[in-house]
Design a protein around this motif. Structure first.
Motif, mmCIF file in Angstrom:
data_model
loop_
_atom_site.group_PDB
_atom_site.id
_atom_site.type_symbol
_atom_site.label_atom_id
_atom_site.label_comp_id
_atom_site.label_asym_id
_atom_site.label_seq_id
_atom_site.Cartn_x
_atom_site.Cartn_y
_atom_site.Cartn_z
ATOM 1 N N ARG A 150 -7.762 -26.179 -60.217
ATOM 2 C CA ARG A 150 -7.713 -24.355 -60.294
ATOM 3 C C ARG A 150 -9.321 -23.726 -61.097
ATOM 4 O O ARG A 150 -9.895 -24.855 -61.724
ATOM 5 C CB ARG A 150 -7.178 -23.725 -62.007
ATOM 6 C CG ARG A 150 -5.446 -23.832 -61.965
ATOM 7 C CD ARG A 150 -4.342 -23.895 -62.228
ATOM 8 N NE ARG A 150 -4.265 -22.951 -62.883
ATOM 9 C CZ ARG A 150 -4.582 -22.165 -64.170
ATOM 10 N NH1 ARG A 150 -4.964 -23.171 -65.550
ATOM 11 N NH2 ARG A 150 -4.369 -21.351 -65.178
ATOM 12 N N LEU A 151 -9.959 -23.098 -60.789
ATOM 13 C CA LEU A 151 -10.776 -22.684 -61.081
ATOM 14 C C LEU A 151 -10.934 -21.135 -61.685
ATOM 15 O O LEU A 151 -9.991 -19.740 -61.278
ATOM 16 C CB LEU A 151 -11.228 -22.798 -59.473
ATOM 17 C CG LEU A 151 -12.458 -23.429 -58.923
ATOM 18 C CD1 LEU A 151 -12.945 -23.132 -57.735
ATOM 19 C CD2 LEU A 151 -13.493 -24.625 -59.871
ATOM 20 N N GLN A 152 -11.967 -20.985 -62.165
ATOM 21 C CA GLN A 152 -12.112 -19.663 -63.179
ATOM 22 C C GLN A 152 -13.289 -19.454 -61.815
ATOM 23 O O GLN A 152 -14.609 -20.116 -62.316
ATOM 24 C CB GLN A 152 -11.859 -19.687 -64.819
ATOM 25 C CG GLN A 152 -12.128 -18.501 -65.255
ATOM 26 C CD GLN A 152 -12.136 -18.616 -66.684
ATOM 27 O OE1 GLN A 152 -13.515 -18.819 -67.468
ATOM 28 N NE2 GLN A 152 -11.627 -18.001 -67.697
ATOM 29 N N ILE A 153 -13.449 -18.397 -61.626
ATOM 30 C CA ILE A 153 -14.633 -17.109 -60.724
ATOM 31 C C ILE A 153 -14.711 -16.226 -61.750
ATOM 32 O O ILE A 153 -13.912 -15.762 -61.798
ATOM 33 C CB ILE A 153 -14.759 -17.658 -59.451
ATOM 34 C CG1 ILE A 153 -13.252 -16.869 -59.149
ATOM 35 C CG2 ILE A 153 -14.563 -18.897 -58.957
ATOM 36 C CD1 ILE A 153 -13.180 -16.288 -57.720
ATOM 37 N N THR A 154 -15.847 -15.928 -61.387
ATOM 38 C CA THR A 154 -16.476 -14.421 -62.019
ATOM 39 C C THR A 154 -17.900 -14.064 -60.284
ATOM 40 O O THR A 154 -18.293 -14.505 -59.608
ATOM 41 C CB THR A 154 -17.811 -14.474 -62.159
ATOM 42 O OG1 THR A 154 -17.242 -15.482 -64.285
ATOM 43 C CG2 THR A 154 -18.574 -12.852 -63.094
ATOM 44 N N TYR A 155 -16.899 -12.821 -60.159
ATOM 45 C CA TYR A 155 -17.001 -12.514 -58.297
ATOM 46 C C TYR A 155 -17.634 -10.889 -58.071
ATOM 47 O O TYR A 155 -16.971 -10.473 -59.626
ATOM 48 C CB TYR A 155 -15.805 -12.799 -57.662
ATOM 49 C CG TYR A 155 -15.959 -12.372 -56.160
ATOM 50 C CD1 TYR A 155 -15.831 -13.303 -55.348
ATOM 51 C CD2 TYR A 155 -15.627 -11.409 -54.819
ATOM 52 C CE1 TYR A 155 -16.959 -13.031 -53.633
ATOM 53 C CE2 TYR A 155 -16.164 -11.171 -53.765
ATOM 54 C CZ TYR A 155 -16.039 -12.010 -53.421
ATOM 55 O OH TYR A 155 -16.671 -12.023 -51.901
ATOM 56 N N GLU A 156 -18.792 -11.062 -57.804
ATOM 57 C CA GLU A 156 -19.234 -9.669 -57.064
ATOM 58 C C GLU A 156 -19.498 -9.111 -56.040
ATOM 59 O O GLU A 156 -19.281 -9.989 -54.613
ATOM 60 C CB GLU A 156 -20.773 -9.492 -57.979
ATOM 61 C CG GLU A 156 -21.361 -8.268 -57.020
ATOM 62 C CD GLU A 156 -23.109 -8.667 -57.681
ATOM 63 O OE1 GLU A 156 -23.539 -7.573 -58.036
ATOM 64 O OE2 GLU A 156 -23.403 -9.189 -58.610
ATOM 65 N N ASP A 197 -21.106 -17.023 -51.719
ATOM 66 C CA ASP A 197 -23.051 -15.847 -52.563
ATOM 67 C C ASP A 197 -22.767 -15.212 -53.682
ATOM 68 O O ASP A 197 -23.352 -14.565 -54.214
ATOM 69 C CB ASP A 197 -23.703 -15.959 -51.297
ATOM 70 C CG ASP A 197 -23.186 -14.702 -50.405
ATOM 71 O OD1 ASP A 197 -21.606 -14.968 -49.638
ATOM 72 O OD2 ASP A 197 -23.560 -13.433 -49.890
ATOM 73 N N ARG A 198 -20.882 -14.164 -53.335
ATOM 74 C CA ARG A 198 -20.669 -13.662 -54.753
ATOM 75 C C ARG A 198 -20.600 -14.269 -55.713
ATOM 76 O O ARG A 198 -19.539 -13.059 -56.133
ATOM 77 C CB ARG A 198 -20.478 -12.446 -53.284
ATOM 78 C CG ARG A 198 -20.847 -11.717 -52.522
ATOM 79 C CD ARG A 198 -20.047 -10.336 -52.029
ATOM 80 N NE ARG A 198 -21.022 -9.459 -51.017
ATOM 81 C CZ ARG A 198 -19.824 -9.767 -50.352
ATOM 82 N NH1 ARG A 198 -18.676 -8.664 -49.894
ATOM 83 N NH2 ARG A 198 -21.136 -8.158 -49.207
ATOM 84 N N ILE A 199 -19.744 -15.394 -55.061
ATOM 85 C CA ILE A 199 -19.817 -15.852 -56.402
ATOM 86 C C ILE A 199 -20.241 -16.303 -57.612
ATOM 87 O O ILE A 199 -21.449 -17.191 -57.513
ATOM 88 C CB ILE A 199 -18.712 -17.861 -56.446
ATOM 89 C CG1 ILE A 199 -17.650 -17.107 -55.670
ATOM 90 C CG2 ILE A 199 -18.155 -18.142 -57.462
ATOM 91 C CD1 ILE A 199 -16.898 -18.699 -54.917
ATOM 92 N N ARG A 200 -20.589 -15.348 -58.824
ATOM 93 C CA ARG A 200 -21.246 -15.623 -59.806
ATOM 94 C C ARG A 200 -21.375 -16.345 -60.551
ATOM 95 O O ARG A 200 -22.523 -17.926 -61.183
ATOM 96 C CB ARG A 200 -21.475 -14.779 -60.318
ATOM 97 C CG ARG A 200 -21.921 -12.677 -59.633
ATOM 98 C CD ARG A 200 -22.984 -13.217 -58.838
ATOM 99 N NE ARG A 200 -23.563 -12.311 -58.110
ATOM 100 C CZ ARG A 200 -23.970 -12.497 -56.571
ATOM 101 N NH1 ARG A 200 -24.188 -13.230 -56.158
ATOM 102 N NH2 ARG A 200 -24.085 -11.199 -55.704
ATOM 103 N N GLN A 201 -20.271 -17.456 -61.065
ATOM 104 C CA GLN A 201 -19.970 -18.025 -62.204
ATOM 105 C C GLN A 201 -18.630 -19.569 -61.224
ATOM 106 O O GLN A 201 -17.929 -18.302 -60.758
ATOM 107 C CB GLN A 201 -19.815 -17.876 -63.382
ATOM 108 C CG GLN A 201 -21.331 -17.494 -63.698
ATOM 109 C CD GLN A 201 -21.391 -17.015 -65.880
ATOM 110 O OE1 GLN A 201 -19.626 -16.671 -65.959
ATOM 111 N NE2 GLN A 201 -21.956 -17.952 -66.055
ATOM 112 N N ALA A 202 -18.333 -20.800 -61.571
ATOM 113 C CA ALA A 202 -17.348 -20.900 -61.188
ATOM 114 C C ALA A 202 -17.491 -22.069 -62.432
ATOM 115 O O ALA A 202 -17.898 -22.872 -62.071
ATOM 116 C CB ALA A 202 -17.640 -21.545 -59.681
ATOM 117 N N ALA A 203 -15.962 -21.927 -63.133
ATOM 118 C CA ALA A 203 -15.644 -23.653 -63.770
ATOM 119 C C ALA A 203 -14.626 -24.097 -63.251
ATOM 120 O O ALA A 203 -13.458 -23.546 -63.501
ATOM 121 C CB ALA A 203 -15.883 -23.143 -64.787
ATOM 122 N N PRO A 204 -14.197 -25.253 -63.150
ATOM 123 C CA PRO A 204 -13.077 -25.497 -63.159
ATOM 124 C C PRO A 204 -12.220 -26.129 -63.932
ATOM 125 O O PRO A 204 -13.202 -25.770 -65.314
ATOM 126 C CB PRO A 204 -13.881 -27.509 -62.599
ATOM 127 C CG PRO A 204 -14.355 -27.429 -63.521
ATOM 128 C CD PRO A 204 -15.381 -26.676 -63.079
#
Length: 239
Positions: A150-156, A197-204
């Protein structure tokens, strides 16, 4: 047909039969004389192929034999070279290193004539406008897909709106102008696609998501009969 291509064809025919098959049938399916067939079987056995049988009884290849990398047809070698060159040119840094390593490993075990064909291949990857931006998280996304993380992402999105999501990544699609991450989104309780390219951050996150990547892909296809259009890179699927 070269000798290498002929032996490759014989291996593929043997692998397609679950029961012993006569020399006459094998000769007919590979387009050679019975005498040549017997000689080719002996050559394969000498190279380590676990082929059981004898003349008048039939032949069978035991399961588990790995096709040696020297057994490539001209078309297969061209496909390998072009594919690895494309990945080395268009992939992220880790994939590019992997592609170059594959070509080096294959070249090291090819016979001289095929090694020359590998290094002198005229199939090149062209450069041009519109190349996909690399994105900051590709070398994190691919392991997450493999390990069902599972990933937590910040998306623009395209309008500049920013959202945080918890997603189950199950595929990564490579377009010429973008890369698209296919996911199940926990917040939307539905499938969503995200341009990398619009994923600003991603963390498992801890733990793995339920089911398998293949199950998610099958369910996505079932829900999206128009899936050939639904992955267009212009769609950021931020809703």
């Amino acid at each position: 047909m070269s000798r290498s291509e002929r032996l490759l064809a014989l291996l593929q025919v043997l692998r397609s039969h679950r029961r012993p098959v006569s020399g006459q049938v094998l000769a007919a399916q590979t387009g050679v004389s019975l005498r040549t067939l017997y000689r080719d079987i002996a050559s394969l056995q000498a190279q380590g192929a676990d082929i059981e049988g004898e003349r008048g009884v039939g032949y069978q290849m035991r399961p588990g034999f790995l096709l040696p990398p020297l057994m490539f047809s001209a078309e297969e070698l061209d496909a390998l070279v072009l594919g690895m060159r494309w990945v080395a040119d268009r992939g992220d840094a880790a994939l590019a290193r992997g592609a170059s390593a594959v070509l080096a490993k294959v070249g090291a075990v090819l016979p001289p004539d095929l090694r020359r064909d590998l290094h002198e291949s005229a199939l090149l990857v062209g450069t041009g406008p519109g190349r996909a931006p690399p994105g900051p998280a590709l070398d994190l996304l691919r392991p997450a897909i493999r390990e069902r993380r599972r990933l937590q992402i910040t998306y623009e999105d395209a309008a500049g709106g920013v959202s945080r999501r918890v997603v189950w990544p199950f595929a990564l699609v490579y377009f010429d102008q973008s890369r698209v991450l296919m996911c199940w989104c926990e917040g939307r309780n539905d499938f969503r696609n995200f341009r990398t390219d619009r994923i600003r951050q991603a963390a498992p996150m801890d733990g793995v998501y339920p089911g398998t990547r293949q199950q998610l892909l099958r369910e996505w296809r079932r829900r999206r009969p128009d899936h050939g259009q639904s992955l267009l890179p212009e769609t950021d699927s931020s809703g």
